[in-house]
Design a protein around this motif. Structure first.
Motif, PDB file in Angstrom:
ATOM      1  N   ASP A   1     -22.850  21.497  -1.921  1.00 32.27           N
ATOM      2  CA  ASP A   1     -21.586  22.226  -1.775  1.00 32.27           C
ATOM      3  C   ASP A   1     -21.089  22.869  -3.061  1.00 32.27           C
ATOM      4  N   ASP A   2     -21.919  22.882  -4.107  1.00 31.91           N
ATOM      5  CA  ASP A   2     -21.498  23.433  -5.401  1.00 31.91           C
ATOM      6  C   ASP A   2     -22.010  24.838  -5.662  1.00 31.91           C
TER       7      ASP A   2
ATOM      8  N   ASP B   1     -19.266  18.782   1.174  1.00 30.43           N
ATOM      9  CA  ASP B   1     -17.837  19.024   1.390  1.00 30.43           C
ATOM     10  C   ASP B   1     -17.638  20.476   1.837  1.00 30.43           C
TER      11      ASP B   1
ATOM     12  N   ASP C   1     -15.059  21.920   3.095  1.00 30.05           N
ATOM     13  CA  ASP C   1     -13.788  22.484   2.650  1.00 30.05           C
ATOM     14  C   ASP C   1     -13.891  23.035   1.236  1.00 30.05           C
ATOM     15  N   ARG C   2     -14.652  22.355   0.396  1.00 26.36           N
ATOM     16  CA  ARG C   2     -14.859  22.856  -0.962  1.00 26.36           C
ATOM     17  C   ARG C   2     -15.566  24.203  -0.923  1.00 26.36           C
TER      18      ARG C   2
ATOM     19  N   ASN D   1     -13.120  26.902   0.377  1.00 27.55           N
ATOM     20  CA  ASN D   1     -12.090  27.202  -0.617  1.00 27.55           C
ATOM     21  C   ASN D   1     -12.659  27.976  -1.797  1.00 27.55           C
ATOM     22  N   ASP D   2     -13.842  27.573  -2.265  1.00 23.90           N
ATOM     23  CA  ASP D   2     -14.490  28.287  -3.376  1.00 23.90           C
ATOM     24  C   ASP D   2     -14.818  29.721  -2.970  1.00 23.90           C
TER      25      ASP D   2
END
Length: 218
Positions: free
Chosen positions: A144-145, A174, A176-177, A180-181
């Motif tokens: 998720d990064d 994640d 949501d991460r 949002n990102d």
């Protein structure tokens, strides 16, 4: 001096990109740039989407790879007009390659051409190829990064596919991460949670895709 050279190269690519757009407009064909990492599921997403929209549009595919023709053979086996583009080491596709390839298609008998770009989250985002819109794929197993690490890819896309979504329970991912990102770098991005294998989210993505295509060809 190096900055000047890079600027001139990109400027030249932009000119050719506009020529590609003019050619596509003349034939009422929509060009879709599909980008993502190796293994993100670009081929499976394109295949599933074509199946979902079978009978509505006539499809062609440009398969971009550094070498080989594995994905092109998959498309050919489905009866889809396909051209293999091998970049011989280059990490992206440029507009000039698309310009040279388009005459290999019967443009008057196509509505949509997918370009499956080189598996890479960096270089492909930097080059316009005459596309009408972009789709970026991020698969759950990748982590998720990736939006935070490779923002340009997601800042320049129209649609973001969180792919292989049926596997999310098996990974520390994640969502949501990610969303949002993505919205932070691209407030206008549309996000879809899709499993090509099980079909989850495909109808929603197909409806969005159809609206984009119809705006070009109708």
């Amino acid at each position: 001096m190096e900055i000047k050279v890079v600027h001139q190269i990109l400027e030249w690519n932009e000119d050719v990109s506009n020529e590609v757009k003019d050619d596509l407009k003349e034939h009422k064909v929509c060009l879709v740039n599909v980008m993502g990492s190796p293994g993100a599921g670009k081929t499976s997403l394109i295949t599933a989407l074509m199946q979902e929209l079978k009978g509505k549009y006539r499809f062609g595919v440009i398969e971009g790879d550094i070498a080989g023709q594995i994905d092109a053979e998959k498309m050919e086996s489905l009866g889809i007009p396909v051209v293999q583009l091998n970049t011989d080491g280059a990490c992206h596709i440029e507009a000039m390659s698309i310009k040279h390839i388009l005459p290999d298609f019967d443009m008057d008998n196509l509505d949509v051409i997918f370009v499956e770009n080189i598996g890479n989250l960096v270089c492909p985002a930097e080059f316009n190829i005459g596309e009408d819109f972009r789709v970026a794929i991020l698969s759950v197993p990748e982590g998720d990064d990736k939006v935070a690490k490779y923002p340009l890819m997601f800042a320049t896309t129209d649609g973001l596919i969180i792919h292989k979504y049926d596997m999310i329970e098996h990974f520390d991912f994640d969502e949501d991460r990610v969303i949002n990102d993505a919205v932070d770098v691209n407030p206008n991005v549309d996000v879809f949670k899709v499993s090509s294998r099980k079909g989850d989210g495909m109808k929603e993505f197909a409806a969005w895709f159809s609206n984009k295509v119809d705006a070009k060809i109708n």
